[in-house]
Scaffold this active site. Sequence first.
Site, PDB file in Angstrom:
ATOM      1  N   HIS A   1       0.899  -1.104  -0.157  1.00 44.46           N
ATOM      2  CA  HIS A   1       0.051   0.150  -0.129  1.00 44.46           C
ATOM      3  C   HIS A   1       0.837   1.314   0.124  1.00 44.46           C
ATOM      4  O   HIS A   1       0.591   2.348  -0.566  1.00 44.46           O
ATOM      5  CB  HIS A   1      -0.855   0.192   1.239  1.00 44.46           C
TER       6      HIS A   1
ATOM      7  N   LYS B   1     -15.807  -7.788   4.396  1.00 49.87           N
ATOM      8  CA  LYS B   1     -14.614  -8.227   5.324  1.00 49.87           C
ATOM      9  C   LYS B   1     -15.068  -7.991   6.422  1.00 49.87           C
ATOM     10  O   LYS B   1     -15.773  -7.258   6.683  1.00 49.87           O
ATOM     11  CB  LYS B   1     -13.369  -7.553   4.803  1.00 49.87           C
TER      12      LYS B   1
ATOM     13  N   ARG C   1      -2.774  -5.460  -8.594  1.00 50.36           N
ATOM     14  CA  ARG C   1      -1.749  -6.328  -8.390  1.00 50.36           C
ATOM     15  C   ARG C   1      -1.415  -7.526  -9.778  1.00 50.36           C
ATOM     16  O   ARG C   1      -0.686  -7.814 -10.271  1.00 50.36           O
ATOM     17  CB  ARG C   1      -1.601  -7.031  -7.067  1.00 50.36           C
TER      18      ARG C   1
ATOM     19  N   SER D   1      -2.869  -7.952   2.626  1.00 49.80           N
ATOM     20  CA  SER D   1      -3.094  -7.862   4.141  1.00 49.80           C
ATOM     21  C   SER D   1      -3.480  -9.216   4.474  1.00 49.80           C
ATOM     22  O   SER D   1      -2.991  -9.400   5.857  1.00 49.80           O
ATOM     23  CB  SER D   1      -4.080  -6.767   4.507  1.00 49.80           C
TER      24      SER D   1
END
Length: 164
Positions: free
Chosen positions: A18, A42, A93, A131
């Site tokens: 990040h 989440k 990504r 993460s």
Amino acid sequence: MDKCAVYPGTFDPITNGHLDIVERAAKLFSKIIVAVGENPEKTPLFSHNERFELVKEAVSALELPNITVGQFTGLLAQYAQDTDATAIIRGLRAVSDFEHEFQMALANRKLFPDAETVFLMPSEPFVYLNSSMVKVIARNDGNISQFVPPCVEKALLEKIGGIK
Ligand code: PNS
């Protein structure tokens, strides 16, 4: 004219990947707001406020003058509008990120047409990093120091130590 961009995320917790995106975005826009939000899909390990505090600490270590940190609940498009952002930054990504990001970008454009979503690629060492991986490694006593800033490593070890 000042160009403000919002870089939103759950940041549960913020990683070096990040921070790599923050540094790239800082070169492109006059002001970046790293915005800590809620992803309804989440259940975060860190509370909204804990994530916000960690992002503030990690970002301040970059010593970049044009970065601020904010937090929001509800819609990102509304937050972008409220902060006069002309862009929403997202890190991309892998191809697997694309479909979800594409949907989000289009939804956000419908809700707030004045902000363009801009995708930035992290540098190669961070392409695989997220993460969730960092949390799995930490829970299994792996070394996370290369993946997260020191303040996050400390917070993660404390949090996970407390849960174990
Ligand atoms: O780091 P993440 O989990 O990929 O970040 C996702 C986040 C927080 C940016 C996204 O879930 C979000 O924007 N949440 C707020 C609700 C919203 O506006 N969703 C997009 C339109 S459906």
